[in-house]
Design an enzyme around this catalytic site. Structure first.
Site, short mmCIF file in Angstrom:
data_model
loop_
_atom_site.label_atom_id
_atom_site.label_comp_id
_atom_site.label_asym_id
_atom_site.label_seq_id
_atom_site.Cartn_x
_atom_site.Cartn_y
_atom_site.Cartn_z
N LYS A 1 0.84 -1.20 0.00
CA LYS A 1 0.00 0.00 0.00
C LYS A 1 0.88 1.26 0.00
CE LYS A 1 -3.85 -2.41 2.30
NZ LYS A 1 -4.74 -2.48 3.48
N TYR B 1 -12.02 -2.87 -3.47
CA TYR B 1 -12.63 -3.01 -2.14
C TYR B 1 -14.16 -2.96 -2.20
CZ TYR B 1 -8.19 -2.85 0.44
OH TYR B 1 -6.94 -3.15 0.97
N ARG C 1 -1.38 -14.77 3.92
CA ARG C 1 -2.11 -14.04 4.98
C ARG C 1 -1.40 -14.20 6.33
NH1 ARG C 1 -6.58 -10.61 3.94
NH2 ARG C 1 -7.60 -11.41 5.79
N ASN D 1 -1.84 -0.02 7.23
CA ASN D 1 -1.33 -1.37 7.53
C ASN D 1 -0.48 -1.98 6.41
OD1 ASN D 1 -3.49 -1.91 5.91
ND2 ASN D 1 -4.51 -3.34 7.29
N HIS E 1 -1.66 -5.49 1.42
CA HIS E 1 -2.89 -6.25 1.18
C HIS E 1 -2.52 -7.64 0.69
CE1 HIS E 1 -6.60 -7.68 -0.64
NE2 HIS E 1 -5.88 -7.97 -1.70
N GLU F 1 -8.85 -10.74 -8.05
CA GLU F 1 -7.94 -9.59 -7.87
C GLU F 1 -6.79 -9.62 -8.88
OE1 GLU F 1 -6.96 -9.77 -3.70
OE2 GLU F 1 -9.00 -9.22 -3.11
#
Ligand code: RTP
Length: 148
Positions: free
Chosen positions: A9, A49, A85, A112, A115, A126
């Site tokens: 990000k 999103y 993840r 954060n 992604h 995605e």
């Protein structure tokens, strides 16, 4: 083999964390299949999103994603979605374990740094959204040293 969509990000790019983040996936043994740096339009961030569009933080999230360039990547490997993840850590950095990317590099939910797709189906969606041009099919020579 399974693929996932990983995106550094704008805060991760601005803070110079690109190399450190790539190293975590690369040293694990995952294959980099696609990578590019780009600015994100509001429409594109909203599409990415879309399932969060009813959330009160949606507007701030879209602004955050458009606040600077991002680094988009496709990583490949056995169970890379779930493992990716784990490498990233919990959504709220204050709850992320030390040793995870979010646990080590950030503090705030809205900053954060990274992604990662949350399921194999969303990864496919995605990857299509961020890499409409497709990704590399380069044959990695270390394969037999990673997989038995
Ligand atoms: P991501 O999609 O970015 O990998 O994050 P995630 O799956 O771990 O979490 P998700 O629930 O999909 O949320 C997407 C991003 O929205 C921001 N967020 N803000 N203010 C809030 O309550 C809130 N909740 C989520 C975070 O940047 C989160 O990564």
């Amino acid at each position: 083999m399974e693929q996932t969509y990983i995106m550094i990000k704008p805060d991760g790019v601005q803070r110079g964390l690109v190399g450190a983040i790539i190293a975590r996936f690369e040293t694990k043994g995952f294959y980099l299949r696609g990578m590019k740096m780009m600015s994100v339009t509001k429409e594109h961030a909203e599409k990415h999103y879309a399932d969060l569009s009813s959330k009160p933080f949606f507007g701030d999230l879209v602004d955050y994603m458009c606040s600077g360039p991002v680094v988009c990547m496709v990583w490949e490997g056995k169970e890379v979605v779930k493992t990716g993840r784990k490498i990233i850590g919990a959504t709220n950095p204050l709850a992320s374990e030390p040793g995870t990317i979010r646990g080590d590099y950030c503090i705030e939910l809205g900053r954060n740094v990274i992604h990662g797709s949350d399921a194999v189906d969303s990864a496919k969606h995605e990857i299509g959204l961020w890499f409409p041009e497709g990704v590399s099919e380069y044959a990695h020579t270390a394969h037999a040293w990673i997989y038995e």
